[in-house]
Scaffold this active site. Structure first.
Site, short mmCIF file in Angstrom:
data_model
loop_
_atom_site.label_atom_id
_atom_site.label_comp_id
_atom_site.label_asym_id
_atom_site.label_seq_id
_atom_site.Cartn_x
_atom_site.Cartn_y
_atom_site.Cartn_z
N GLY A 124 -5.32 -2.84 -5.81
CA GLY A 124 -6.35 -3.85 -5.59
C GLY A 124 -7.05 -3.72 -4.25
O GLY A 124 -8.27 -3.91 -4.16
N ILE A 125 -6.29 -3.40 -3.20
CA ILE A 125 -6.91 -3.27 -1.88
C ILE A 125 -7.97 -2.17 -1.90
O ILE A 125 -9.07 -2.33 -1.37
CB ILE A 125 -5.85 -2.96 -0.79
CG1 ILE A 125 -4.89 -4.14 -0.65
CG2 ILE A 125 -6.52 -2.65 0.55
CD1 ILE A 125 -3.67 -3.83 0.21
N ARG A 177 2.78 -0.82 4.35
CA ARG A 177 4.00 -1.28 4.98
C ARG A 177 4.29 -0.35 6.16
O ARG A 177 3.92 0.82 6.14
CB ARG A 177 5.17 -1.25 3.98
CG ARG A 177 5.11 -2.33 2.90
CD ARG A 177 5.33 -3.75 3.47
NE ARG A 177 5.31 -4.79 2.45
CZ ARG A 177 4.24 -5.51 2.13
NH1 ARG A 177 3.08 -5.29 2.75
NH2 ARG A 177 4.32 -6.45 1.21
N ASP A 209 -1.37 -3.00 10.97
CA ASP A 209 -1.14 -4.41 10.69
C ASP A 209 0.30 -4.62 10.23
O ASP A 209 0.74 -5.75 10.07
CB ASP A 209 -2.12 -4.88 9.61
CG ASP A 209 -2.12 -6.39 9.45
OD1 ASP A 209 -2.12 -7.08 10.49
OD2 ASP A 209 -2.12 -6.87 8.30
N GLU A 269 9.44 -4.24 12.07
CA GLU A 269 8.50 -5.36 12.07
C GLU A 269 9.29 -6.66 12.14
O GLU A 269 10.21 -6.83 11.35
CB GLU A 269 7.62 -5.32 10.82
CG GLU A 269 6.56 -6.41 10.83
CD GLU A 269 5.58 -6.32 9.65
OE1 GLU A 269 5.16 -5.20 9.31
OE2 GLU A 269 5.29 -7.37 9.08
N HIS A 310 0.54 -8.45 11.13
CA HIS A 310 0.58 -8.65 9.67
C HIS A 310 -0.34 -9.81 9.24
O HIS A 310 0.11 -10.79 8.64
CB HIS A 310 2.02 -8.90 9.19
CG HIS A 310 2.25 -8.41 7.79
ND1 HIS A 310 3.38 -7.71 7.40
CD2 HIS A 310 1.48 -8.49 6.68
CE1 HIS A 310 3.29 -7.41 6.10
NE2 HIS A 310 2.15 -7.88 5.64
N ASN A 353 -3.72 -10.48 5.36
CA ASN A 353 -3.83 -11.73 4.63
C ASN A 353 -2.91 -12.72 5.31
O ASN A 353 -1.70 -12.55 5.29
CB ASN A 353 -3.41 -11.50 3.18
CG ASN A 353 -3.15 -12.80 2.47
OD1 ASN A 353 -4.05 -13.61 2.33
ND2 ASN A 353 -1.91 -13.00 2.03
#
Lengths: 330, 330
Positions: B156-157, B237, B261, B266, B285, B288
């Site tokens: 989708g991205i 990721r 991001d 993380e 992150h 979104n």
């Protein structure tokens, strides 16, 4: 030599055998620029010559305004002057009706529009602050997707910006002197009505040419009318914004932030309060850099030289691209 | 209740009198999320109930993977599990074929794609460095306009990113497992052939789901194959990239910069070398954010609940949106 003749007979053949029209390119203070423009004049069908003989003058250094009187004084046959930048304010005092003037209007519009999108996204998404961070911080940011964008000015930058924003689904308002509909904008309003639409503006983009009417037009009352989450991006000229009012608005939080590619004074001096505000992103007039712009200006000059050298080019030169409206000053 | 039937007869009436299907929403550790999803389930035609009675489970906290076994153990009638995030790697160990699994696949794609454009423009146009400057510096930057963009992944991205980049006139290559043409991409290549296209890549976007095949796939050899002016943007990721190799590449100047991001580890710990590299932009992150994503996930849940509750919904639930391929692990 200057033939706009439409009738039959031999003009075309005659034109083909006419010598290329003499054009001078000055000054030589920016060697890469001079070189690129010389090549462009030749590609466009001109002949590069000295000022004394030239019929056209291509200015090859935007800082040359001060030397302009002596330059044009040495070039009595010049009818057309091509200025190198989109904004002509440094030449305003020299503009006259005895020459036809063109400028880089629209040439740099795409890179500058790209810079607007870059700055707007950086501001909305807090990138200016994340860039300064040295540890993992809280989530912050909002979407440009679907935002209400108000663009001041209806020139080339606005055209290109509207195109770049198209897939973002923004609600775009263009503000211009006469509120004629602007292609791609959802709404066009007159400059006189600007204040009414500020409360509904998420992003205010200043893309005006600098004139007496726009100088200082963005001031305390503008910032107070905008919502607190609004960002302002200035890619016009620094003097559109009253700098002290901007500092004040950013300190008070009247608006969320400002991304300014042009400043007043410019360059912004070391130690200026804007350098140390968390919600200000300053870029050193890079909407269009020399590297980005040189090939774009060269392409425009080539295009104009070709039009100027056409065997049937009209005498009035109104067919050249990027004509300066001497009365309006841009 | 929610009837898509076109024919007459009685099923419609029967459906209208059927009780709404029982759905549980857990855990309650994120109150705003729980509230938004509860409203979404009701809007979609479901009835919010306890796990013991529920036929579907809506996970309302992406950090809840550890509690999942006890949660699902208390809900013996659940056939469908809706996971809250697009990536399902924290749930991989729990995925089974006795439930139908859906995730937030595609839900967050638009904001994340916007973040990619924001980071790419910031990197290309040097905004990360200008944000850190406290004086007027030299012009630097290049255009995203017309750049060669390589996107890793075809989800989708990627779809949304291709759409946002459309007016930028980029030359887009999509890299996916099977090189089936991707709409809007100029070229699609198989993941196995990635290294061949890196030398022609100005911007490398990592938008993969994390699997054994992609973990660590971006490493020293990738950075050495990219041109020195290239930027990399990671919104997949952190583990796609070998972090030490990235530090090394940024220090050596193998690439111009990285906007990440997602990080590995993380959150990126204080003092990590990436925090202090001039050519690295770290965002926590936020492709979104919770604020951006909550209404988007709620809309997806409403949509799936409506499909689940349809009187003539197929038994196999293959009509739900965002189905997880349990075998593939995403």
């Amino acid at each position: 030599m200057h033939d706009s003749q439409e009738t039959v007979s031999s003009p075309k053949d005659a034109a083909e055998h006419m010598p290329a029209r003499p054009i001078t390119i000055a000054p030589e203070s920016m060697p890469l620029m001079h070189e690129a423009l010389t090549a462009a004049v030749v590609r466009g069908g001109g002949r590069v010559t000295e000022p004394a003989e030239a019929e056209a003058l291509i200015l090859a250094d935007p800082r040359a305004a001060g030397d302009f009187p002596s330059l044009i004084g040495s070039a009595p046959n010049v009818r057309w002057v091509q200025l190198p930048y989109a904004g002509v304010e440094t030449f305003t005092q020299h503009l006259d009706t005895s020459h036809v003037w063109t400028c880089g209007k629209g040439v740099y519009a795409r890179p500058v529009a790209e810079h607007v999108v870059a700055c707007a996204l950086a501001g909305f998404r807090n990138l200016h602050a994340y860039a300064r961070a040295t540890s993992w911080t809280a989530q912050k940011g909002r979407n440009l997707l679907g935002a209400s964008v108000t663009i001041l000015g209806a020139g080339g930058i606005t055209d290109e910006l509207v195109a770049l924003l198209e897939p973002f689904g923004c609600n775009i308002t263009v503000v211009r002197r006469k509120p004629e509909p602007h292609p791609g904008a959802h709404r066009t309003v007159a400059t006189a009505d600007l204040d009414e639409i500020l409360p509904d503006t998420d992003l205010l983009v200043v893309a005006w040419a600098l004139t007496d009417r726009t100088s200082g037009r963005i001031n305390r009352s503008t910032f107070e009318a905008l919502p607190e989450h609004a960002w302002i991006v200035n890619v016009g000229r620094g003097a559109h914004i009253v700098t002290d009012d901007l500092v004040d608005a950013l300190e008070r939080g009247n608006i969320a932030g400002a991304a300014i590619d042009v400043t007043d004074p410019e360059p912004l001096p070391d130690g200026h309060p804007l350098w140390h505000l968390d919600n200000c992103l300053i870029t050193p007039h890079v909407g269009n850099t020399l590297d980005m712009g040189r090939p774009l200006l060269a392409a425009r000059v080539e295009q104009n030289v070709r039009l100027f050298c056409e065997p049937h080019a009209p005498d009035d030169l109104s067919h050249l691209i990027g004509l300066v409206d001497v009365a309006a000053g841009y």
